[in-house]
Design a protein around this motif. Structure first.
Motif, short mmCIF file in Angstrom:
data_model
loop_
_atom_site.label_atom_id
_atom_site.label_comp_id
_atom_site.label_asym_id
_atom_site.label_seq_id
_atom_site.Cartn_x
_atom_site.Cartn_y
_atom_site.Cartn_z
N GLU A 284 -2.48 -5.59 1.27
CA GLU A 284 -2.52 -4.50 2.23
C GLU A 284 -3.62 -3.52 1.82
OE1 GLU A 284 2.32 -4.85 2.83
OE2 GLU A 284 1.45 -2.95 2.16
N ASP A 285 -4.71 -3.51 2.57
CA ASP A 285 -5.83 -2.64 2.21
C ASP A 285 -5.81 -1.33 2.99
OD1 ASP A 285 -6.88 -3.32 4.72
OD2 ASP A 285 -8.35 -4.73 3.90
N PHE A 286 -4.78 -1.13 3.82
CA PHE A 286 -4.65 0.11 4.60
C PHE A 286 -3.17 0.43 4.78
CE2 PHE A 286 -3.80 2.20 8.64
CZ PHE A 286 -4.65 3.29 8.61
N GLY A 287 -2.84 1.71 4.73
CA GLY A 287 -1.48 2.14 5.03
C GLY A 287 -1.46 3.58 5.48
N ALA B 58 0.81 -1.22 0.00
CA ALA B 58 0.00 0.00 0.00
C ALA B 58 0.84 1.27 0.00
CB ALA B 58 -0.93 -0.01 1.22
N LEU B 59 1.94 1.29 0.73
CA LEU B 59 2.74 2.51 0.84
C LEU B 59 3.67 2.68 -0.35
CD1 LEU B 59 3.54 2.48 4.66
CD2 LEU B 59 1.70 3.67 3.44
N ASN C 42 -4.34 -5.23 6.92
CA ASN C 42 -5.44 -5.83 6.17
C ASN C 42 -6.58 -6.02 7.15
OD1 ASN C 42 -7.29 -7.71 5.06
ND2 ASN C 42 -5.73 -8.57 3.73
N PHE C 43 -7.58 -5.17 7.03
CA PHE C 43 -8.72 -5.21 7.94
C PHE C 43 -10.01 -5.67 7.28
CE2 PHE C 43 -5.91 -1.85 9.61
CZ PHE C 43 -5.67 -2.36 10.87
N GLY C 44 -10.08 -5.59 5.95
CA GLY C 44 -11.34 -5.86 5.29
C GLY C 44 -11.31 -6.91 4.22
N ASP D 115 -6.02 3.69 1.40
CA ASP D 115 -6.84 2.52 1.73
C ASP D 115 -7.62 2.08 0.50
OD1 ASP D 115 -9.81 3.51 1.81
OD2 ASP D 115 -8.70 5.06 2.90
N TRP D 116 -8.25 0.90 0.64
CA TRP D 116 -9.06 0.31 -0.42
C TRP D 116 -10.51 0.11 0.05
CZ3 TRP D 116 -7.47 -0.57 -5.39
CH2 TRP D 116 -6.09 -0.50 -5.64
#
Length: 343
Positions: A221-224, A181-182, A211-213, A240-241
């Protein structure tokens, strides 16, 4: 090679991401000619080029494009892990390069790119489209340089995306191929932080990926997020995604620049209050609040690339800036704390 009487000829190597269309169309709009393209795989974008520009030949071997002395520039939107290798090969073949972001996904790849650029005299540029395709971002820089908000203290940049996993190629969900993600999305915000704060370096204070979702994609990686510091300013970045279907666009990208005498906020792709289109710029200063249009702002990136090839300069984005923005994102990726369901 190109001369002042002949249009720049470029070629595309790697058509694995839709941003390749922006690179091709951007250069064509600046007066350059696409002499051909090569892709290892059939993708939606090879089909798009074949349909929309059937006069552009697809070659069977990319060496045919690299060895063509009339081609001065290579563009690539290959699978991210492959982009640096393509760029190094192109520079060593005497071509300049414009890559989709991320131009590299590992620090060792970046080192190879630095070496190739230094040894060949060719340039490696990355089209950070959240800046290069955003009139409001260039408008913000003009306002900052004019002193509209005083001294810049901090930038806050967000890059939310809509996932729609069934429409994405499999490499999207593997950080070893896509970069994470980053390294990927947040390279946009790293570029803008340096650009808007006149910083030539930045320290990664902290960074996190998670990865939360998306538990079905354990390497995705859906968040960074990251916190940056330079001698000029501070920065916060979140990507994020999670963008919901109901928004109506692929992401509500925002950029906020805080100054000692005011602040600027850009809503890049949508105004939640209903104004049509994108490039919405809001300025708050000592006199009041202002909504400013950016229609008349020129996008300099692709015309500058064409001039840079001819004049052996790097005015579109200075070469060291491209290296530094990429390095900041890669350092953040490499040092990130891993949270959520990441494997």
């Amino acid at each position: 090679m190109t001369t002042s009487e002949e249009p720049l000829k470029f070629a595309a190597i790697g058509l694995d991401h839709g941003h390749i269309m922006g690179l091709i169309l951007g250069l064509q709009g600046a007066g350059a000619d696409c002499a051909g393209y090569w892709s290892e795989n059939d993708t939606p974008y090879t089909a798009m080029v074949a349909q929309q520009a059937p006069h552009i030949p697809r070659v069977n071997e990319r060496a045919a494009l690299l060895e063509d002395p009339t081609i001065s520039l290579i563009v690539t939107a290959a699978v991210p892990v492959e982009r640096a290798g393509i760029a190094v090969e192109a520079m060593r073949a005497g071509k300049d390069v414009v890559a989709d972001k991320p131009g590299a996904i590992r620090l060792d790849q970046l080192a190879e790119l630095r070496t190739a650029a230094a040894e060949t005299g060719r340039f490696w540029s990355v089209a950070f489209s959240e800046r290069t395709s955003s009139k409001a971002t260039y408008h913000a820089k003009q306002l900052i340089d004019e002193g509209a908000i005083g001294r810049v203290v901090q930038t806050m940049g967000t890059g939310p995306h809509q996932l729609r996993p069934k429409t994405r190629p499999s490499w999207t969900f593997d950080a070893d191929l896509a970069g994470g993600a980053l390294a990927d999305i947040a390279s946009h915000q790293a570029d803008q932080f340096l650009f808007l704060t006149d910083s030539t370096s930045a320290e990664v204070v902290s960074s996190t990926v998670g990865n939360f979702g998306n538990p079905d994609y354990p390497k995705f990686e859906d968040f960074g997020e990251m916190v940056l510091r330079s001698p000029q300013a501070q920065g916060y970045i979140r990507v994020d995604w999670y963008t919901p279907e109901g928004l109506g666009v692929w992401g509500d990208g925002r950029l906020l620049v805080l100054g000692t005498e005011g602040y600027i906020e850009i809503r890049k792709y949508i105004d939640l209050l209903g104004r049509p289109g994108g490039d919405h710029l809001f300025l708050v200063d000592q006199k009041g609040t202002h909504y400013l249009e950016s229609f008349d702002v020129q996008l300099p990136y692709f015309p500058s690339i064409v001039r840079d090839v001819a004049e052996r300069t790097t005015t579109a984005i200075p070469q060291e800036h491209v290296f530094t923005a990429t390095e900041v994102a890669l350092n953040a990726q490499a040092s990130a704390t891993r949270v959520g369901g990441l494997k």
